[in-house]
Design a protein around this motif. Structure first.
Motif, PDB file in Angstrom:
ATOM      1  N   GLN A  44      38.227  39.792  39.081  1.00 36.73           N
ATOM      2  CA  GLN A  44      39.041  40.822  38.437  1.00 36.73           C
ATOM      3  C   GLN A  44      39.914  41.548  39.451  1.00 36.73           C
ATOM      4  O   GLN A  44      41.060  41.904  39.159  1.00 36.73           O
ATOM      5  CB  GLN A  44      38.145  41.835  37.705  1.00 36.73           C
ATOM      6  CG  GLN A  44      37.355  41.244  36.550  1.00 36.73           C
ATOM      7  CD  GLN A  44      35.978  40.783  36.981  1.00 36.73           C
ATOM      8  OE1 GLN A  44      35.786  40.356  38.119  1.00 36.73           O
ATOM      9  NE2 GLN A  44      35.017  40.866  36.077  1.00 36.73           N
ATOM     10  N   ASP A  45      39.374  41.762  40.652  1.00 33.31           N
ATOM     11  CA  ASP A  45      40.143  42.433  41.700  1.00 33.31           C
ATOM     12  C   ASP A  45      41.201  41.502  42.277  1.00 33.31           C
ATOM     13  O   ASP A  45      42.303  41.935  42.619  1.00 33.31           O
ATOM     14  CB  ASP A  45      39.210  42.911  42.812  1.00 33.31           C
ATOM     15  CG  ASP A  45      38.184  43.917  42.311  1.00 33.31           C
ATOM     16  OD1 ASP A  45      38.541  44.735  41.445  1.00 33.31           O
ATOM     17  OD2 ASP A  45      37.034  43.869  42.778  1.00 33.31           O
ATOM     18  N   ASN A  48      44.619  41.358  40.613  1.00 35.67           N
ATOM     19  CA  ASN A  48      45.528  42.487  40.802  1.00 35.67           C
ATOM     20  C   ASN A  48      46.228  42.481  42.157  1.00 35.67           C
ATOM     21  O   ASN A  48      47.041  43.363  42.433  1.00 35.67           O
ATOM     22  CB  ASN A  48      44.751  43.802  40.646  1.00 35.67           C
ATOM     23  CG  ASN A  48      44.205  43.987  39.240  1.00 35.67           C
ATOM     24  OD1 ASN A  48      44.845  43.600  38.262  1.00 35.67           O
ATOM     25  ND2 ASN A  48      43.015  44.561  39.124  1.00 35.67           N
ATOM     26  N   SER A  53      46.732  35.861  41.313  1.00 33.29           N
ATOM     27  CA  SER A  53      46.592  35.107  40.065  1.00 33.29           C
ATOM     28  C   SER A  53      46.655  33.605  40.311  1.00 33.29           C
ATOM     29  O   SER A  53      45.953  32.823  39.663  1.00 33.29           O
ATOM     30  CB  SER A  53      47.684  35.528  39.077  1.00 33.29           C
ATOM     31  OG  SER A  53      47.530  36.884  38.711  1.00 33.29           O
TER      32      SER A  53
END
Length: 230
Positions: A44-45, A48, A53
């Protein structure tokens, strides 16, 4: 939950073998403790961060096999490189492989062996008094099998290097911090000897050690550099 069928680990399969028949494969081994394993690095980190990605996607150009947590999580043979931590975590192998490819290095394979709860002494051939924690035999066999499997597939294999991230826990206790450089050196020497590759490259990384008066008298960064250079 996995045993009851309520949760299943995502299947990670190579769509096709990424290397041309008979080609040379450059194998890099990633090894170490908590931060090499990626214990608290969550996908998830990563999403960002700039370029993160892209690293979340399985890279079918890079075959990867792994043993994490002292054998707790093991790959199903060779898989595509991508996040494969048991709890949605990832390690430095993602950006490492991406950097190699960006610099033009082709036919890269990754083999990763980690144990987040280990100390450096557990990786040495002698090990500690707790013989059940000795990782050296399993680590050596993991490297050998990785090389041999690629050879069995018809490839010339260059063991291009072992990237070892120094144990963080060892830096917080004086006796282990003091003994860390010689223990890392004993690991390097043993692997080179047992694999009969005296010039095998090792890339040793380390975070800034804890800043505390109880351990600051040991300048581990300088001593580590001196011991490994010698």
């Amino acid at each position: 939950m996995q045993a009851t069928g309520q949760w299943q680990r995502e299947s990670r399969r190579l769509q096709q073998w990424p290397y041309a028949a008979g080609s040379k494969v450059r194998l890099f081994v990633m090894a170490g403790h908590r931060n090499m394993e990626g214990e608290r690095a969550f996908v998830q980190d990563l999403a960002n961060l700039p370029g993160g990605s892209k690293l979340l996607e399985s890279d079918q150009r890079v075959a990867c096999r792994y043993s994490l947590g002292g054998g707790y999580t093991v790959s199903d043979g060779w898989e595509p490189l991508g996040p494969f931590g048991e709890y949605g975590t990832f390690g430095p192998e993602l950006s490492f492989a991406a950097a190699l490819q960006h610099s033009g290095v082709q036919n890269v394979a990754i083999a990763k062996f980690t144990h987040s709860g280990s100390q450096i002494i557990d990786w040495t051939p002698a090990g500690s008094e707790a013989k059940g924690r000795n990782l050296y035999p399993a680590f050596l066999e993991f490297v050998r099998r990785s090389v041999q499997d690629l050879r069995d597939r018809g490839h010339e294999v260059e063991l291009a290097g072992i990237c070892y991230h120094v144990g963080e826990n060892d830096m917080s206790w004086g006796p282990f911090r003091k003994g860390a450089p010689e223990r890392v050196l004993s690991l390097v020497r043993a692997v080179r000897q047992d694999l009969q590759q005296p010039q095998l490259r090792w890339y040793i990384s380390q975070q800034a050690p804890p800043d505390h008066e109880s351990v600051n008298r040991v300048d581990v960064l300088s001593v580590m550099s001196e011991v490994l250079a010698g």
